[in-house]
Enzyme design. Sequence first.
Site, PDB file in Angstrom:
ATOM      1  N   ALA A  64       0.859  -1.185   0.000  1.00 36.48           N
ATOM      2  CA  ALA A  64       0.000   0.000   0.000  1.00 36.48           C
ATOM      3  C   ALA A  64       0.893   1.232   0.000  1.00 36.48           C
ATOM      4  CB  ALA A  64      -0.879  -0.003   1.243  1.00 36.48           C
ATOM      5  N   GLY A 107       0.843  -5.071   0.824  1.00 36.12           N
ATOM      6  CA  GLY A 107      -0.367  -5.202   0.009  1.00 36.12           C
ATOM      7  C   GLY A 107      -0.070  -5.782  -1.372  1.00 36.12           C
ATOM      8  N   GLU A 110      -0.150  -9.367  -0.781  1.00 33.70           N
ATOM      9  CA  GLU A 110      -1.551  -9.756  -0.565  1.00 33.70           C
ATOM     10  C   GLU A 110      -2.305  -9.848  -1.883  1.00 33.70           C
ATOM     11  OE1 GLU A 110      -3.099  -8.471   3.534  1.00 33.70           O
ATOM     12  OE2 GLU A 110      -2.191  -6.681   2.712  1.00 33.70           O
ATOM     13  N   GLU A 130       4.738  -5.465   7.154  1.00 31.89           N
ATOM     14  CA  GLU A 130       3.924  -4.465   7.884  1.00 31.89           C
ATOM     15  C   GLU A 130       4.359  -4.311   9.330  1.00 31.89           C
ATOM     16  OE1 GLU A 130       2.766  -6.783   5.850  1.00 31.89           O
ATOM     17  OE2 GLU A 130       1.173  -5.974   4.575  1.00 31.89           O
TER      18      GLU A 130
END
Length: 256
Positions: A64, A107, A110, A130
């Site tokens: 992200a 992300g 992910e 993270e």
Amino acid sequence: MSDLLLSRQEAGVLQLALNRPAARNALNTALLGELADAMERGDADPAVHCMVVHGHGDHFAAGADIDELAERTAANGPTDPRLGHWQRIQRIAKPWIAAVEGYCLGGGCELALCADLLVVAEDAALGQPEIRLGMIPGAGGLQRLALTLGKARTLHLVLTGERFSGRDAHAWGLASQSCENGQALNTALATATRLVEGAPLAQRLAKQAVLAMTEAPHQAGFALGRRSFELLLSSHDKAEGIAAFRERRTPTFRGE
Ligand code: DAK
């Protein structure tokens, strides 16, 4: 469509390239929204049989967008538009492949783990870092790793933030194919060509049946992970983790 997402459609295959190379293809809200829009359009287009998502340049995606994450709090977490974009990507009915080279983190990892088939270059660097930002994966990465890798290896990866290679991802069963560095897109496109030869309805139902067995029974776990991610958005440790990333130093966490 802006140039954040490059799109090309050929012989039943929709190719989508994440295109923010200067930010290692970090998934900001606009890029994630465009990806979800394009995948939904592909899902609805009879000329599209399957999709391939990859990173333009040397990397898949570094997660992200950290500048955006810095602004998010626990209070606005549940109304974060990215939540809806992720849910739309996870509802795509047609088969899609992630082709991964280089960094595939947070992300980005992910997103790759959401794909039905995952093609990785041997030296790709995957991981869920993270924890170094005082957070946990928020888009199902933790749960998808646990479903394939089990408790011990998942916790090792998520608690340390350690990276793993494309070679590991294939050996551990996370990736469906591994290939030489630089060949992930070509390998994914060759597999996509084979998918195009298959029966679309049967493929969609096979995908649905596997997801019903693997992910559907674990919705409570996915929701808990999402909520925990949102709570952490307002922690001191998250602010410190992001400040440390920006200042290129080691964070000092307080557990607050
Ligand atoms: N976001 C924004 N910018 C990033 C970025 C990121 N994730 N990753 C890299 N960049 C930017 C850097 O700030 C730098 O910008 P400039 O200084 O040039 O302006 C540029 O890209 C190049 O980065 P580096 O100089 O660091 O390049 P290196 O090759 O040395 O290192 C790296 C590349 C990818 C190893 C490193 O940049 C890195 O560690 N990046 C951070 C990786 C990371 O921590 N990713 C996890 C982010 S948290 C949600 C669902 C999911 C998520 C959130 C919400 N919902 C459902 C709501 C996911 C969260 C995450 O992914």
